[in-house]
Write a protein that holds these residues in place. Structure first.
Motif, PDB file in Angstrom:
ATOM      1  N   PHE A   1      -1.150 -12.638 -81.727  1.00  0.00           N
ATOM      2  CA  PHE A   1      -1.167 -12.080 -80.788  1.00  0.00           C
ATOM      3  C   PHE A   1      -2.462 -11.193 -80.449  1.00  0.00           C
ATOM      4  O   PHE A   1      -3.003 -10.671 -81.206  1.00  0.00           O
ATOM      5  CB  PHE A   1       0.111 -11.284 -80.502  1.00  0.00           C
ATOM      6  N   ALA A   2      -2.672 -10.930 -79.298  1.00  0.00           N
ATOM      7  CA  ALA A   2      -3.723 -10.029 -78.636  1.00  0.00           C
ATOM      8  C   ALA A   2      -3.159  -9.588 -77.383  1.00  0.00           C
ATOM      9  O   ALA A   2      -2.200  -8.929 -77.269  1.00  0.00           O
ATOM     10  CB  ALA A   2      -5.057 -10.395 -78.588  1.00  0.00           C
ATOM     11  N   THR A   3      -3.595 -10.308 -76.143  1.00  0.00           N
ATOM     12  CA  THR A   3      -2.959  -9.947 -75.008  1.00  0.00           C
ATOM     13  C   THR A   3      -1.621 -10.806 -74.530  1.00  0.00           C
ATOM     14  O   THR A   3      -0.937 -10.645 -73.891  1.00  0.00           O
ATOM     15  CB  THR A   3      -3.884 -10.095 -74.037  1.00  0.00           C
ATOM     16  N   LYS A   4      -1.507 -11.883 -75.354  1.00  0.00           N
ATOM     17  CA  LYS A   4      -0.354 -12.899 -75.523  1.00  0.00           C
ATOM     18  C   LYS A   4      -0.126 -13.497 -76.677  1.00  0.00           C
ATOM     19  O   LYS A   4      -1.078 -13.440 -77.533  1.00  0.00           O
ATOM     20  CB  LYS A   4      -0.684 -13.918 -74.442  1.00  0.00           C
ATOM     21  N   LEU A   5       0.873 -13.829 -76.881  1.00  0.00           N
ATOM     22  CA  LEU A   5       1.183 -14.426 -78.231  1.00  0.00           C
ATOM     23  C   LEU A   5       0.839 -16.041 -78.467  1.00  0.00           C
ATOM     24  O   LEU A   5       0.905 -16.767 -77.408  1.00  0.00           O
ATOM     25  CB  LEU A   5       2.971 -14.648 -78.458  1.00  0.00           C
ATOM     26  N   GLU A   6       0.376 -16.355 -79.621  1.00  0.00           N
ATOM     27  CA  GLU A   6      -0.278 -17.557 -79.578  1.00  0.00           C
ATOM     28  C   GLU A   6      -0.046 -18.333 -80.927  1.00  0.00           C
ATOM     29  O   GLU A   6       0.354 -17.597 -81.925  1.00  0.00           O
ATOM     30  CB  GLU A   6      -1.885 -17.730 -79.395  1.00  0.00           C
ATOM     31  N   ASP A   7      -0.418 -19.386 -81.195  1.00  0.00           N
ATOM     32  CA  ASP A   7      -0.386 -20.042 -82.711  1.00  0.00           C
ATOM     33  C   ASP A   7       0.990 -19.949 -83.429  1.00  0.00           C
ATOM     34  O   ASP A   7       1.196 -19.793 -84.387  1.00  0.00           O
ATOM     35  CB  ASP A   7      -1.513 -19.335 -83.407  1.00  0.00           C
ATOM     36  N   TRP A   8       1.968 -20.073 -82.349  1.00  0.00           N
ATOM     37  CA  TRP A   8       3.447 -19.986 -82.802  1.00  0.00           C
ATOM     38  C   TRP A   8       3.726 -21.102 -83.599  1.00  0.00           C
ATOM     39  O   TRP A   8       3.794 -22.262 -83.271  1.00  0.00           O
ATOM     40  CB  TRP A   8       4.406 -19.822 -81.502  1.00  0.00           C
ATOM     41  N   VAL A   9       4.479 -20.744 -84.933  1.00  0.00           N
ATOM     42  CA  VAL A   9       4.976 -21.765 -85.676  1.00  0.00           C
ATOM     43  C   VAL A   9       6.217 -21.278 -85.981  1.00  0.00           C
ATOM     44  O   VAL A   9       6.402 -20.177 -86.778  1.00  0.00           O
ATOM     45  CB  VAL A   9       4.082 -22.081 -87.117  1.00  0.00           C
ATOM     46  N   VAL A  10       7.318 -21.992 -85.747  1.00  0.00           N
ATOM     47  CA  VAL A  10       8.845 -21.714 -85.918  1.00  0.00           C
ATOM     48  C   VAL A  10       9.012 -21.641 -87.372  1.00  0.00           C
ATOM     49  O   VAL A  10       8.546 -22.516 -88.098  1.00  0.00           O
ATOM     50  CB  VAL A  10       9.641 -22.495 -85.236  1.00  0.00           C
ATOM     51  N   ALA A  11       9.840 -20.644 -87.693  1.00  0.00           N
ATOM     52  CA  ALA A  11      10.146 -20.485 -89.350  1.00  0.00           C
ATOM     53  C   ALA A  11      11.123 -21.753 -89.611  1.00  0.00           C
ATOM     54  O   ALA A  11      12.197 -21.769 -89.014  1.00  0.00           O
ATOM     55  CB  ALA A  11      10.850 -19.136 -89.775  1.00  0.00           C
ATOM     56  N   GLU A  12      10.730 -22.403 -90.564  1.00  0.00           N
ATOM     57  CA  GLU A  12      11.435 -23.523 -91.223  1.00  0.00           C
ATOM     58  C   GLU A  12      10.981 -23.753 -92.431  1.00  0.00           C
ATOM     59  O   GLU A  12      10.047 -23.139 -93.025  1.00  0.00           O
ATOM     60  CB  GLU A  12      11.162 -24.827 -90.529  1.00  0.00           C
ATOM     61  N   ARG A  13      11.565 -24.752 -93.361  1.00  0.00           N
ATOM     62  CA  ARG A  13      11.387 -25.099 -94.447  1.00  0.00           C
ATOM     63  C   ARG A  13      11.321 -26.699 -94.753  1.00  0.00           C
ATOM     64  O   ARG A  13      11.271 -26.984 -95.806  1.00  0.00           O
ATOM     65  CB  ARG A  13      12.920 -24.825 -95.446  1.00  0.00           C
ATOM     66  N   ARG A  14      10.803 -27.267 -93.905  1.00  0.00           N
ATOM     67  CA  ARG A  14      10.360 -28.698 -93.973  1.00  0.00           C
ATOM     68  C   ARG A  14       9.295 -28.957 -94.551  1.00  0.00           C
ATOM     69  O   ARG A  14       8.349 -28.011 -94.895  1.00  0.00           O
ATOM     70  CB  ARG A  14      10.241 -29.167 -92.053  1.00  0.00           C
ATOM     71  N   SER A  15       9.038 -30.195 -94.913  1.00  0.00           N
ATOM     72  CA  SER A  15       8.108 -30.408 -95.950  1.00  0.00           C
ATOM     73  C   SER A  15       6.686 -30.331 -95.251  1.00  0.00           C
ATOM     74  O   SER A  15       5.633 -30.139 -95.971  1.00  0.00           O
ATOM     75  CB  SER A  15       8.218 -32.147 -96.523  1.00  0.00           C
ATOM     76  N   SER A  16       6.676 -30.477 -94.068  1.00  0.00           N
ATOM     77  CA  SER A  16       5.286 -30.470 -93.399  1.00  0.00           C
ATOM     78  C   SER A  16       4.930 -29.070 -92.885  1.00  0.00           C
ATOM     79  O   SER A  16       3.864 -28.565 -92.362  1.00  0.00           O
ATOM     80  CB  SER A  16       5.219 -31.251 -92.149  1.00  0.00           C
ATOM     81  N   GLN A  17       5.657 -28.055 -93.421  1.00  0.00           N
ATOM     82  CA  GLN A  17       5.730 -26.591 -92.792  1.00  0.00           C
ATOM     83  C   GLN A  17       4.122 -26.072 -93.115  1.00  0.00           C
ATOM     84  O   GLN A  17       3.555 -25.447 -92.466  1.00  0.00           O
ATOM     85  CB  GLN A  17       6.817 -25.764 -93.401  1.00  0.00           C
ATOM     86  N   MET A  18       3.756 -26.083 -94.562  1.00  0.00           N
ATOM     87  CA  MET A  18       2.536 -25.771 -94.920  1.00  0.00           C
ATOM     88  C   MET A  18       1.372 -26.502 -94.096  1.00  0.00           C
ATOM     89  O   MET A  18       0.208 -25.516 -93.587  1.00  0.00           O
ATOM     90  CB  MET A  18       2.158 -25.827 -96.354  1.00  0.00           C
ATOM     91  N   SER A  19       1.402 -27.398 -93.633  1.00  0.00           N
ATOM     92  CA  SER A  19       0.290 -28.292 -92.830  1.00  0.00           C
ATOM     93  C   SER A  19       0.151 -27.794 -91.349  1.00  0.00           C
ATOM     94  O   SER A  19      -0.869 -27.245 -91.050  1.00  0.00           O
ATOM     95  CB  SER A  19       0.655 -29.802 -93.001  1.00  0.00           C
ATOM     96  N   LEU A  20       1.409 -27.433 -91.019  1.00  0.00           N
ATOM     97  CA  LEU A  20       1.547 -26.870 -89.557  1.00  0.00           C
ATOM     98  C   LEU A  20       0.954 -25.392 -89.680  1.00  0.00           C
ATOM     99  O   LEU A  20      -0.141 -25.096 -88.720  1.00  0.00           O
ATOM    100  CB  LEU A  20       2.970 -26.742 -89.123  1.00  0.00           C
ATOM    101  N   ILE A  21       1.188 -24.485 -90.546  1.00  0.00           N
ATOM    102  CA  ILE A  21       0.714 -23.218 -90.391  1.00  0.00           C
ATOM    103  C   ILE A  21      -0.674 -23.360 -90.818  1.00  0.00           C
ATOM    104  O   ILE A  21      -1.578 -22.461 -90.271  1.00  0.00           O
ATOM    105  CB  ILE A  21       1.439 -22.468 -91.669  1.00  0.00           C
ATOM    106  N   SER A  22      -1.246 -24.019 -91.773  1.00  0.00           N
ATOM    107  CA  SER A  22      -2.558 -24.155 -92.034  1.00  0.00           C
ATOM    108  C   SER A  22      -3.482 -24.539 -90.909  1.00  0.00           C
ATOM    109  O   SER A  22      -4.670 -23.881 -90.715  1.00  0.00           O
ATOM    110  CB  SER A  22      -2.876 -25.248 -93.334  1.00  0.00           C
ATOM    111  N   GLU A  23      -3.044 -25.373 -90.299  1.00  0.00           N
ATOM    112  CA  GLU A  23      -3.609 -26.047 -89.028  1.00  0.00           C
ATOM    113  C   GLU A  23      -3.707 -24.813 -88.075  1.00  0.00           C
ATOM    114  O   GLU A  23      -4.950 -24.681 -87.133  1.00  0.00           O
ATOM    115  CB  GLU A  23      -3.122 -27.204 -88.402  1.00  0.00           C
ATOM    116  N   ALA A  24      -2.608 -24.043 -87.603  1.00  0.00           N
ATOM    117  CA  ALA A  24      -2.668 -23.151 -86.939  1.00  0.00           C
ATOM    118  C   ALA A  24      -3.435 -22.028 -87.335  1.00  0.00           C
ATOM    119  O   ALA A  24      -4.180 -21.215 -86.480  1.00  0.00           O
ATOM    120  CB  ALA A  24      -0.938 -22.393 -86.672  1.00  0.00           C
TER     121      ALA A  24
END
Length: 443
Positions: free
Chosen positions: A286-309
């Protein structure tokens, strides 16, 4: 490496020799014997140059190079790159290789000098340490080849431009993962905290002695004419969100990396540990607005989603809006979670402006504020002052250090967890704080 072309030019040695011969011609006007010698030498030079050119051009694509690049670069870490050189000449080749590195490294003289035997192959290894995320473009490889005569030089330009993305520090994930599990015993026995009943329903079953009467299902009881209770799955994994402040205060640099990049690297590492500990990892910035939101999960692809964000996080140096952070978190994160906020406060006044929003977040969530020591102030404090300016600098540095300690105490007063750490120690300090909070059953 598809592109392959070359050019020819005369070496410096040729011009030095030619200059010497020209000098002999001048001397020959006064001593005729030197004039004759200079003509012979000039003829020999021309012959040797032609021989050198023939040697360099007698074999097509005599010098071959293959650049071995990783699929992606790890920000702030040493990335291993290698060049494999093959000499197909029937003689010893004297080579000078110039790598066209991405502009981010600001190196225009990255040269390797090699002597390669005939029909031989050699691999050169070197390391690059990027200091910012983004796209890195590797250019051509320029090779200057000489025979033993070194009168003519053949220049090879090999390869095409290659783009590689630089991601947050993924090379250190394994290192911190090993440290995490090796040090797990240092906390002693873990407290097993039962949260109660999650919102996820499992089944309806017959009542037995010992069941919680608060879970009686009266509709099912009426239908079956016997007591029936709702059974819920016990909640074991908790949600942990890493929140990254992208404001102007996070643009300070230490050892070539900005505080924002330190926070990005720490977020990737701690997300990996969170998932290994069977918790749910998420993130937002966040700065002036919230961005790069990744919902907290335990799915197998979670690290890839976080890394890309994390790879796509950028900033325009705005002042962070904590009121927007509070409003969106309150609306979107409905379950009690651990919020790890990476930010930076330099003064107690800066904290006081944002403290109401941090206190509001702490009512529904466990908030861990992670901010930074200014390590450059340590040298000002430790160095003995030799003049009035040095005394002033030391006093001001101590004042700023004292302000940081006041910020820690102010957060503690309102039950907000905090970590004050050096930028270089951020990842380890954040992981240790998460493990400590988890072992104490605070979330």
């Amino acid at each position: 490496m598809k592109k392959f072309y070359n050019t020819l030019f005369l070496n410096n040695r040729f011009f030095y020799i030619l200059g010497g011969i020209a000098t002999l011609f001048v001397v020959g006007f006064f001593a005729p014997i030197f004039f004759e010698i200079s003509k012979v030498l000039l003829f020999m030079l021309v012959v040797l140059v032609f021989i050198d050119i023939i040697l360099l051009y007698q074999t097509k694509k005599a010098i071959q190079v293959h650049r071995n690049l990783p699929e992606r670069l790890s920000n702030g870490d040493e990335n291993k790159i290698s060049l494999t050189i093959k000499n197909k000449y029937p003689f010893i080749a004297h080579l000078s290789l110039i790598e066209e590195l991405p502009y981010q490294f600001q190196k225009r003289d990255f040269i390797f000098h090699q002597i390669l035997p005939k029909k031989d192959e050699k691999t050169i290894h070197y390391n690059l340490t990027p200091k910012e995320r983004g796209i890195y473009i590797f250019g051509h490889i320029n090779i200057y080849a000489n025979s033993a005569l070194k009168l003519a030089t053949k220049k090879y330009i090999i390869g095409e431009e290659k783009e590689i993305k630089c991601y947050p520090s993924f090379l250190r994930l394994k290192e911190f993962d090993i440290k995490n599990f090796n040090s797990a015993s240092s906390y002693g026995s873990k407290k097993s905290r039962r949260i109660g009943h999650s919102l996820e329903f499992e089944q309806i079953k017959e009542y037995v002695s010992g069941d919680d009467i608060r879970t009686l299902n009266w509709k099912a009881t009426a239908k079956r004419n016997q007591l029936m209770v709702n059974q819920y799955m016990e909640e074991k994994s908790q949600s942990v969100y890493a929140i990254i402040d992208k404001g102007r205060a996070m643009q300070m640099t230490f050892d070539g990396l900005s505080l924002l990049d330190y926070a990005v690297n720490a977020t990737l590492a701690i997300s990996n540990v969170i998932l290994r500990k069977q918790d749910k990892a998420g993130m937002l910035s966040f700065a002036t607005k919230l961005e790069d939101w990744v919902v907290a999960e335990r799915r197998s692809s979670q690290m890839s989603l976080i890394s890309e964000a994390l790879h796509n996080i950028t900033t325009n140096f705005d002042e962070p809006d904590f009121s927007t952070l509070y409003a969106v978190v309150k609306r979107k994160i409905t379950h009690r979670s651990l919020l790890i906020l990476f930010t930076n406060f330099e003064t107690i006044d800066g904290l006081q402006r944002q403290l109401p929003y941090l206190r509001a977040l702490a009512k529904n969530h466990l908030v861990l504020v992670v901010f930074f020591k200014n390590t450059e102030l340590d040298s000002l404090i430790d160095n003995e002052a030799t003049n009035i300016q040095g005394v002033y600098d030391s006093i001001i540095a101590e004042k700023f250090m004292y302000e940081k300690k006041r910020i820690v105490n102010e957060l503690k007063k309102y039950g907000i967890q905090s970590v004050l750490t050096k930028p270089q120690d951020l990842t380890g300090a954040s992981i240790n704080s998460y493990l400590d909070l988890k072992s104490r059953g605070l979330f």
